[in-house]
Design a protein around this motif. Structure first.
Motif, PDB file in Angstrom:
ATOM      1  N   PHE A   5      18.508   7.468 -12.856  1.00 39.48           N
ATOM      2  CA  PHE A   5      18.117   8.216 -14.055  1.00 39.48           C
ATOM      3  C   PHE A   5      19.132   8.047 -15.179  1.00 39.48           C
ATOM      4  O   PHE A   5      18.800   8.188 -16.338  1.00 39.48           O
ATOM      5  CB  PHE A   5      17.975   9.703 -13.730  1.00 39.48           C
ATOM      6  N   GLY A   6      20.395   7.810 -14.827  1.00 38.63           N
ATOM      7  CA  GLY A   6      21.437   7.658 -15.828  1.00 38.63           C
ATOM      8  C   GLY A   6      21.715   6.191 -16.088  1.00 38.63           C
ATOM      9  O   GLY A   6      22.478   5.562 -15.362  1.00 38.63           O
ATOM     10  N   PRO A   7      21.091   5.590 -17.130  1.00 39.88           N
ATOM     11  CA  PRO A   7      21.206   4.147 -17.329  1.00 39.88           C
ATOM     12  C   PRO A   7      22.549   3.702 -17.894  1.00 39.88           C
ATOM     13  O   PRO A   7      22.861   2.520 -17.868  1.00 39.88           O
ATOM     14  CB  PRO A   7      20.087   3.848 -18.325  1.00 39.88           C
ATOM     15  N   THR A   8      23.320   4.633 -18.418  1.00 39.38           N
ATOM     16  CA  THR A   8      24.584   4.270 -19.049  1.00 39.38           C
ATOM     17  C   THR A   8      25.751   4.774 -18.207  1.00 39.38           C
ATOM     18  O   THR A   8      25.932   5.978 -18.017  1.00 39.38           O
ATOM     19  CB  THR A   8      24.689   4.863 -20.462  1.00 39.38           C
ATOM     20  N   ARG A   9      26.523   3.854 -17.674  1.00 39.16           N
ATOM     21  CA  ARG A   9      27.699   4.176 -16.890  1.00 39.16           C
ATOM     22  C   ARG A   9      28.752   3.112 -17.137  1.00 39.16           C
ATOM     23  O   ARG A   9      28.455   1.915 -17.051  1.00 39.16           O
ATOM     24  CB  ARG A   9      27.348   4.239 -15.397  1.00 39.16           C
ATOM     25  N   GLU A  10      29.944   3.534 -17.473  1.00 41.90           N
ATOM     26  CA  GLU A  10      30.998   2.593 -17.834  1.00 41.90           C
ATOM     27  C   GLU A  10      31.243   1.582 -16.714  1.00 41.90           C
ATOM     28  O   GLU A  10      31.367   1.932 -15.546  1.00 41.90           O
ATOM     29  CB  GLU A  10      32.299   3.355 -18.126  1.00 41.90           C
ATOM     30  N   GLY A  11      31.270   0.330 -17.094  1.00 45.00           N
ATOM     31  CA  GLY A  11      31.522  -0.731 -16.134  1.00 45.00           C
ATOM     32  C   GLY A  11      30.280  -1.275 -15.466  1.00 45.00           C
ATOM     33  O   GLY A  11      30.365  -2.210 -14.658  1.00 45.00           O
ATOM     34  N   PHE A  12      29.104  -0.691 -15.789  1.00 38.64           N
ATOM     35  CA  PHE A  12      27.855  -1.123 -15.165  1.00 38.64           C
ATOM     36  C   PHE A  12      26.854  -1.565 -16.219  1.00 38.64           C
ATOM     37  O   PHE A  12      26.956  -1.198 -17.398  1.00 38.64           O
ATOM     38  CB  PHE A  12      27.246   0.018 -14.338  1.00 38.64           C
TER      39      PHE A  12
END
Length: 452
Positions: free
Chosen positions: A336-343
């Motif tokens: 659900f969380g498309p934005t994650r640092e490093g991904f």
């Protein structure tokens, strides 16, 4: 060393539709997200959106029925859906306090499903998943239903999680047979699978976070012998530390895992399933991928292998199904969380693997929709089902997607079904129709190929 994959992606056609709502992250227990059933419904449509080509281009909605109120003034939300011998079984989610049980629909006339009974209304719990199989053991002969039971409030001392078994040989009059309790301190059994090996019948459980909450005393995955349904017996618990070289007490606490690249990930059992023989188990273990076990000897499973992800891919292996005679694995990833640092920036999508050599699964392709920005929070895939060369996917606000996997290296979207305020939790293919459980509005029935 973490594997690097060459990812081959098939993109669907554009879908112009939008919805409001807050985005939930990862999995409910630790995400701080919001209730899926209340937040992911799409816009209100005058008629269902139906698009496609080939056979599924002729999908048509022939029925849309709400769940009955088992308590006056209380409307429950739908969980997963399953079909057996002309009856549909719809689990229920947490809305309005849960306790919605399992709803049984007579599907003799698919255009007019009739809710004929309900069962497993257990105080303080919800009943998302139900599997029904015909079994024949020394102790029970008939149609057996296994139902997941989870506490609405994990800390409620009066609620018990686990799974319950019912005799549904006569689906209009279900009879309770036995209960298996999860004593780990977690909510109970999130998803499960009922499988038959000759005269032996087993339930495999995915008790999310049991390992974490019990500090390693209990495990997320159990194999429970239910050949005698009145007295379920645990015969095996899967501990990933004993099988997977990358996992140890030093980098894993039952949920939090620091991988070999130093990346913090979540690792827990979300879902379980077997192949048609009941001898190979598939454990959807979030960032540990899909773990495969030989359970021919259910008391002594043998580790076969697992899928893996590129360094920049959020894992989140949520559910699976098999295609091509069991040689191809369909793995859906709920992100659900498309934005994650490093991904990579991406909602959850589907990965397709060649698993002829289970020790070395080979990523063949991925299937993604392109409505990432058009349906906030509803853009992740959920559950897969395969019939022949067609893959059916539930996609929350994105409805039902049908995908041609004749060539698993080149999946092609061939059909889209989005009902008004869509929030599709599960799909199931039965005879010539597709069942879809909509969290907001009950059971939807789609007729294939335009036949009446």
């Amino acid at each position: 060393m973490k594997k690097k994959f060459l990812i081959k992606t098939a993109l669907a056609g554009a879908l112009v539709i939008s919805a409001g709502g807050t985005t939930a992250l990862a999995h409910d227990e630790f995400s701080g997200g919001i209730e899926k059933g209340d937040s992911l419904a799409g816009v209100e449509l005058a008629v269902p959106l139906l698009e496609g080509s080939k056979n599924t281009g002729n999908l048509q909605e022939v029925a849309a029925v709400s769940l009955k109120e088992v308590k006056e003034g209380v409307q429950n939300s739908s969980g997963d859906v399953y079909a057996h011998k002309g009856f549909a079984y719809v689990g229920t989610h947490t809305k309005n306090g849960g306790e919605g049980g399992v709803r049984v629909f007579d599907m003799k006339d698919p255009s007019n499903p009739v809710e004929v009974s309900s069962f497993a209304h257990i105080p303080g719990t919800w009943q998302e998943k139900v599997i029904v199989k015909t079994v024949n053991t020394k102790y029970f002969k008939g149609d057996l239903a296994a139902v997941s039971v989870q506490k609405v409030d994990r800390t409620n001392p009066n609620a018990k999680g686990g799974f319950v078994l019912y005799d549904v040989t006569n689906p209009r009059e279900p009879k309770e047979l036995g209960f298996w309790e999860d004593t780990s301190g977690a909510r109970g059994t999130h998803e499960l699978y009922l499988t038959v090996q000759g005269n032996n019948v087993y339930v495999l459980t995915a008790n999310c976070y049991a390992d974490l909450y019990s500090h390693g005393e209990k495990m997320d995955v159990n194999i429970v012998d239910v050949s005698k349904p009145s007295t379920p017996e645990t015969i095996y618990e899967f501990n990933p530390r004993n099988y997977i070289p990358e996992i140890s007490d030093d980098n894993y606490d039952g949920y939090n895992w620091t991988d070999e690249q130093g990346i913090k990930r979540a690792a827990f059992a979300h879902s379980v399933k077997t192949d048609g023989t009941g001898k190979t188990a598939f454990l959807s273990y979030w960032d540990l991928g899909t773990i495969m076990l030989d359970i021919s000897d259910a008391k002594n499973p043998v580790y076969l292998g697992r899928t893996d992800f590129a360094n920049d891919v959020q894992g989140a292996a949520h559910s699976m199904d098999l295609a091509k005679g069991g040689n191809v694995l369909i793995e859906t990833r709920e992100v659900f969380g498309p934005t994650r640092e490093g991904f990579e920036s991406a909602y959850g999508y589907t990965m397709i693997y060649d698993i002829k050599d289970k020790a070395n699964p080979k990523l063949l392709s991925t299937f993604r929709t392109d409505f990432t920005e058009k349906i906030p929070g509803g853009a992740t895939v959920h559950d897969p089902k395969v019939q022949g060369n067609t893959l059916y996917l539930s996609h929350y606000a994105g409805g039902v997607r049908t995908v041609d996997i004749t060539d698993p290296s080149n999946p092609e979207e061939i059909g889209v079904y989005i009902p008004s305020k869509s929030n599709i939790w599960g799909v199931f293919v039965d005879r010539n129709y597709v069942l879809a459980s909509d969290m907001g509005s009950g059971l939807k029935v789609l007729q294939k190929n335009g036949s009446q």
